[in-house]
Design a protein around this motif. Structure first.
Motif, PDB file in Angstrom:
ATOM      1  N   VAL A  64      -4.553  22.685   7.116  1.00 13.82           N
ATOM      2  CA  VAL A  64      -4.122  20.885   7.643  1.00 13.82           C
ATOM      3  C   VAL A  64      -5.143  19.925   6.917  1.00 13.82           C
ATOM      4  CG1 VAL A  64      -5.014  19.612   9.310  1.00 13.82           C
ATOM      5  CG2 VAL A  64      -3.901  21.349   9.558  1.00 13.82           C
ATOM      6  N   LEU A  65      -6.213  20.724   6.136  1.00 14.20           N
ATOM      7  CA  LEU A  65      -7.301  19.513   5.101  1.00 14.20           C
ATOM      8  C   LEU A  65      -6.417  18.632   4.212  1.00 14.20           C
ATOM      9  CD1 LEU A  65     -10.401  19.259   5.872  1.00 14.20           C
ATOM     10  CD2 LEU A  65     -10.889  21.190   3.677  1.00 14.20           C
ATOM     11  N   PRO A  66      -6.155  19.452   3.363  1.00 11.24           N
ATOM     12  CA  PRO A  66      -5.368  18.384   2.169  1.00 11.24           C
ATOM     13  C   PRO A  66      -4.971  17.104   3.074  1.00 11.24           C
ATOM     14  CG  PRO A  66      -5.164  20.539   2.164  1.00 11.24           C
ATOM     15  CD  PRO A  66      -5.660  20.614   3.105  1.00 11.24           C
ATOM     16  N   LEU A  67      -3.650  17.492   3.519  1.00 11.87           N
ATOM     17  CA  LEU A  67      -3.788  16.095   4.004  1.00 11.87           C
ATOM     18  C   LEU A  67      -4.303  14.915   5.020  1.00 11.87           C
ATOM     19  CD1 LEU A  67      -0.123  16.917   5.861  1.00 11.87           C
ATOM     20  CD2 LEU A  67      -0.554  16.060   3.348  1.00 11.87           C
ATOM     21  N   SER A  68      -5.348  15.967   5.917  1.00 14.54           N
ATOM     22  CA  SER A  68      -6.221  15.285   5.921  1.00 14.54           C
ATOM     23  C   SER A  68      -7.378  13.875   5.533  1.00 14.54           C
ATOM     24  CB  SER A  68      -6.788  16.226   6.868  1.00 14.54           C
ATOM     25  OG  SER A  68      -6.834  16.364   7.912  1.00 14.54           O
ATOM     26  N   LEU A  69      -7.323  14.586   4.626  1.00 11.92           N
ATOM     27  CA  LEU A  69      -7.834  14.410   3.228  1.00 11.92           C
ATOM     28  C   LEU A  69      -7.111  13.158   2.654  1.00 11.92           C
ATOM     29  CD1 LEU A  69     -10.301  17.115   1.721  1.00 11.92           C
ATOM     30  CD2 LEU A  69     -10.953  15.218   3.205  1.00 11.92           C
ATOM     31  N   PHE A  70      -6.648  13.546   1.986  1.00 10.54           N
ATOM     32  CA  PHE A  70      -5.182  12.285   1.626  1.00 10.54           C
ATOM     33  C   PHE A  70      -4.985  10.473   2.780  1.00 10.54           C
ATOM     34  CE2 PHE A  70      -1.776  15.179  -0.196  1.00 10.54           C
ATOM     35  CZ  PHE A  70      -2.882  15.860  -1.019  1.00 10.54           C
ATOM     36  N   CYS A  71      -5.342  10.990   3.890  1.00  8.00           N
ATOM     37  CA  CYS A  71      -5.503  10.397   5.040  1.00  8.00           C
ATOM     38  C   CYS A  71      -6.298   9.329   4.775  1.00  8.00           C
ATOM     39  CB  CYS A  71      -5.806  10.766   6.491  1.00  8.00           C
ATOM     40  SG  CYS A  71      -5.033   9.120   7.702  1.00  8.00           S
ATOM     41  N   LEU A  72      -7.703   9.505   4.378  1.00  9.99           N
ATOM     42  CA  LEU A  72      -8.845   8.879   3.949  1.00  9.99           C
ATOM     43  C   LEU A  72      -8.222   7.735   2.322  1.00  9.99           C
ATOM     44  CD1 LEU A  72     -11.372  11.527   5.117  1.00  9.99           C
ATOM     45  CD2 LEU A  72     -10.342   9.162   6.328  1.00  9.99           C
ATOM     46  N   GLY A  73      -7.771   8.648   1.527  1.00  8.88           N
ATOM     47  CA  GLY A  73      -7.178   8.619   0.808  1.00  8.88           C
ATOM     48  C   GLY A  73      -6.530   7.559   0.486  1.00  8.88           C
ATOM     49  N   LEU A  74      -5.793   7.352   1.434  1.00  8.61           N
ATOM     50  CA  LEU A  74      -4.626   6.236   1.891  1.00  8.61           C
ATOM     51  C   LEU A  74      -5.230   5.190   1.580  1.00  8.61           C
ATOM     52  CD1 LEU A  74      -1.962   5.799   0.831  1.00  8.61           C
ATOM     53  CD2 LEU A  74      -1.034   6.758   3.801  1.00  8.61           C
ATOM     54  N   LEU A  75      -6.141   4.626   2.929  1.00  8.49           N
ATOM     55  CA  LEU A  75      -6.557   4.183   3.529  1.00  8.49           C
ATOM     56  C   LEU A  75      -7.471   3.455   3.014  1.00  8.49           C
ATOM     57  CD1 LEU A  75      -7.393   5.098   6.762  1.00  8.49           C
ATOM     58  CD2 LEU A  75      -5.194   4.136   6.052  1.00  8.49           C
ATOM     59  N   PHE A  76      -8.060   3.860   1.983  1.00 13.13           N
ATOM     60  CA  PHE A  76      -8.962   3.502   0.235  1.00 13.13           C
ATOM     61  C   PHE A  76      -7.911   2.549  -0.646  1.00 13.13           C
ATOM     62  CE2 PHE A  76     -11.190   3.675  -3.318  1.00 13.13           C
ATOM     63  CZ  PHE A  76     -12.827   3.501  -3.386  1.00 13.13           C
ATOM     64  N   TRP A  77      -6.979   3.596  -0.640  1.00 15.70           N
ATOM     65  CA  TRP A  77      -6.126   3.122  -1.475  1.00 15.70           C
ATOM     66  C   TRP A  77      -5.408   1.639  -1.040  1.00 15.70           C
ATOM     67  CZ3 TRP A  77      -4.532   5.162  -6.546  1.00 15.70           C
ATOM     68  CH2 TRP A  77      -3.325   4.546  -6.292  1.00 15.70           C
ATOM     69  N   VAL A  78      -5.455   1.619   0.086  1.00 13.88           N
ATOM     70  CA  VAL A  78      -4.853   0.341   0.584  1.00 13.88           C
ATOM     71  C   VAL A  78      -5.965  -0.284   0.620  1.00 13.88           C
ATOM     72  CG1 VAL A  78      -3.913  -0.551   2.336  1.00 13.88           C
ATOM     73  CG2 VAL A  78      -2.841   1.748   2.015  1.00 13.88           C
ATOM     74  N   LYS A  79      -6.760  -0.574   1.797  1.00 22.74           N
ATOM     75  CA  LYS A  79      -7.962  -1.156   1.717  1.00 22.74           C
ATOM     76  C   LYS A  79      -8.343  -2.237   0.349  1.00 22.74           C
ATOM     77  CE  LYS A  79     -10.669  -2.963   3.467  1.00 22.74           C
ATOM     78  NZ  LYS A  79     -11.404  -4.503   4.353  1.00 22.74           N
ATOM     79  N   PHE A  80      -8.900  -0.974  -1.222  1.00 20.19           N
ATOM     80  CA  PHE A  80      -9.852  -1.324  -1.929  1.00 20.19           C
ATOM     81  C   PHE A  80      -8.825  -1.878  -3.540  1.00 20.19           C
ATOM     82  CE2 PHE A  80     -13.038   0.392   0.795  1.00 20.19           C
ATOM     83  CZ  PHE A  80     -13.927  -0.654   0.885  1.00 20.19           C
ATOM     84  N   LEU A  81      -7.991  -1.032  -3.454  1.00 23.19           N
ATOM     85  CA  LEU A  81      -6.976  -1.361  -4.756  1.00 23.19           C
ATOM     86  C   LEU A  81      -5.957  -2.442  -4.180  1.00 23.19           C
ATOM     87  CD1 LEU A  81      -7.814   1.929  -5.273  1.00 23.19           C
ATOM     88  CD2 LEU A  81      -5.561   1.996  -6.619  1.00 23.19           C
ATOM     89  N   HIS A  82      -5.275  -2.353  -3.071  1.00 21.65           N
ATOM     90  CA  HIS A  82      -3.590  -3.598  -2.291  1.00 21.65           C
ATOM     91  C   HIS A  82      -4.775  -4.387  -2.402  1.00 21.65           C
ATOM     92  CE1 HIS A  82      -0.480  -1.508  -3.349  1.00 21.65           C
ATOM     93  NE2 HIS A  82      -0.644  -0.098  -2.549  1.00 21.65           N
ATOM     94  N   GLY A  83      -5.959  -4.181  -1.861  1.00 22.65           N
ATOM     95  CA  GLY A  83      -7.047  -5.710  -1.396  1.00 22.65           C
ATOM     96  C   GLY A  83      -5.725  -6.158  -0.037  1.00 22.65           C
ATOM     97  N   GLN A  84      -5.311  -4.753   1.437  1.00 21.71           N
ATOM     98  CA  GLN A  84      -4.505  -5.011   2.707  1.00 21.71           C
ATOM     99  C   GLN A  84      -5.692  -4.285   3.171  1.00 21.71           C
ATOM    100  OE1 GLN A  84      -0.356  -3.324   3.110  1.00 21.71           O
ATOM    101  NE2 GLN A  84      -0.625  -3.718   4.583  1.00 21.71           N
ATOM    102  N   LEU A  86      -6.628  -2.631   7.208  1.00 24.94           N
ATOM    103  CA  LEU A  86      -5.928  -1.691   7.393  1.00 24.94           C
ATOM    104  C   LEU A  86      -5.358  -2.145   9.088  1.00 24.94           C
ATOM    105  CD1 LEU A  86      -8.998   0.824   6.978  1.00 24.94           C
ATOM    106  CD2 LEU A  86      -7.230   0.652   5.422  1.00 24.94           C
ATOM    107  N   ARG A  87      -5.919  -3.546   9.477  1.00 23.69           N
ATOM    108  CA  ARG A  87      -5.025  -3.461  10.217  1.00 23.69           C
ATOM    109  C   ARG A  87      -3.618  -3.998  10.186  1.00 23.69           C
ATOM    110  NH1 ARG A  87      -2.388  -7.809  11.365  1.00 23.69           N
ATOM    111  NH2 ARG A  87      -3.789  -9.185   9.850  1.00 23.69           N
ATOM    112  N   SER A  88      -3.406  -4.697   9.160  1.00 17.70           N
ATOM    113  CA  SER A  88      -2.072  -5.120   8.151  1.00 17.70           C
ATOM    114  C   SER A  88      -1.459  -4.190   8.021  1.00 17.70           C
ATOM    115  CB  SER A  88      -2.332  -6.125   7.380  1.00 17.70           C
ATOM    116  OG  SER A  88      -2.442  -5.282   6.653  1.00 17.70           O
ATOM    117  N   LEU A  89      -1.888  -3.141   8.041  1.00 24.11           N
ATOM    118  CA  LEU A  89      -1.290  -1.424   7.706  1.00 24.11           C
ATOM    119  C   LEU A  89      -0.855  -0.887   8.825  1.00 24.11           C
ATOM    120  CD1 LEU A  89      -0.074   0.653   5.487  1.00 24.11           C
ATOM    121  CD2 LEU A  89      -2.779   1.785   6.043  1.00 24.11           C
ATOM    122  N   THR A  90      -1.623  -1.435   9.496  1.00 23.89           N
ATOM    123  CA  THR A  90      -0.884  -0.453  11.515  1.00 23.89           C
ATOM    124  C   THR A  90      -0.291  -1.456  12.336  1.00 23.89           C
ATOM    125  OG1 THR A  90      -3.298   0.807  11.399  1.00 23.89           O
ATOM    126  CG2 THR A  90      -2.448   0.343  13.336  1.00 23.89           C
TER     127      THR A  90
END
Length: 307
Positions: A64-84, A86-90
């Motif tokens: 389970v840990l890999p997908l759990s870390l992927f979650c944090l990685g995806l949120l980082f990707w959206v927030k800091f690369l897309h500049g979006q 996290l509220r609007s993602l949700t």
């Protein structure tokens, strides 16, 4: 609405398309690699060997840990690369509606618990009591931390990131609805349940994808899907395990019956999920079904920049 809110005046389609493609290609390659590497092995035997070597709890963490870390990685990707945000993602609401998450979690968690207990008393010969306090409560702590991250990753990826991305670039709702639902199902194709029960079980996985996609589009947010998915995996893992499932845990019960893809596969998709949709629709007063599920994107009235 949930997808339209991304269409702000500063939205750089070229940059965001490249970022979306990097995620899609990368995750697809990972899933393809996982599928190909498991074709010549019995995943059930592999999991049993891992449990014998490391124990159930450590094996659970390793899975389970890999997908759990992927979650944090995806949120980082959206927030800091897309500049979006996290509220609007949700959600399309002004803030995340936690009451929706808890309602869906409580509703489906209760249904899961009732159905599990009913199955135990209806066919006690199919179960053994697996409860060991020390092992169970150790697993409980790990499950409460990791499973919501694992399920949230799948929701943020499929019903959030990809639903919004495909919707923006296709100017459609039905395309992201169908594509993300099918991809969600296919992601589970390497699960040991598929090897044990056959491809018929994909009806359940893909059907669940369509259910989660529908409640996301109709409710203009991920909250209900996040709550449902977390309850499905967490409560299920705590209550019952089996030698042929992806999660083999220190649960309360162990299913020792021989699995088969029969009525229990179609029951949730064609009976239980429609009932849940009816409950959600009445509670949250869903309207305009045709537009929200099949219509083109509407011109946005969003003035505040979210990207």
């Amino acid at each position: 609405m949930y997808i339209e809110q991304l269409k702000t005046k500063n939205y750089n389609y070229t940059t965001h398309l490249i970022l979306y493609l990097l995620v899609v290609v990368g995750f697809t390659l990972l899933m393809l690699l996982n599928y190909l590497t498991t074709q010549d092995m019995n995943t059930e035997d592999v999991i049993h060997q891992m449990i014998e070597q490391f124990g159930s709890n450590v094996t659970f963490v390793m899975m389970v840990l890999p997908l759990s870390l992927f979650c944090l990685g995806l949120l980082f990707w959206v927030k800091f690369l897309h500049g979006q945000s996290l509220r609007s993602l949700t959600t399309a609401r002004q803030k995340v509606d936690w009451s929706r998450i808890f309602f869906a979690f409580t509703l489906w968690g209760s249904v899961t618990a009732i159905l599990t207990v009913a199955a135990y008393y209806a066919s006690p010969e199919n179960f053994v009591v697996n409860f060991e306090p020390g092992a169970f409560f150790s697993f409980l702590i790990l499950a409460i931390i990791l499973i919501p991250l694992q399920t949230s990753f799948e929701e943020f990826l499929f019903r959030g990131y990809l639903m919004q991305g495909i919707g923006i670039f296709s100017n459609s709702r039905i395309i992201p609805f169908v594509v993300t639902s099918v991809l969600f199902g296919l992601m589970h194709i390497a699960n040991p349940e598929v090897g044990k029960m056959g491809m018929t079980i994909m009806i359940y996985y893909i059907g669940t994808g369509f259910f989660l996609g529908l409640i996301t589009l109709m409710d203009d947010g991920l909250e209900l899907a996040l709550g449902f998915h977390a309850a499905n995996n967490l409560v299920g893992a705590l209550l019952v395990t089996a030698d042929w499932t992806a999660f083999q845990t220190n649960s309360v019960f162990k299913d020792i019956s021989e699995p088969s893809a029969g009525f229990d596969v179609v029951l949730p998709v064609f009976i239980v999920f429609p009932i849940l949709i009816f409950i959600f629709a009445r509670k949250y007063k869903w309207t305009n079904w045709n537009q929200k599920l099949f219509g083109k994107l509407q011109p946005t009235e969003v003035t505040e920049e979210i990207l």
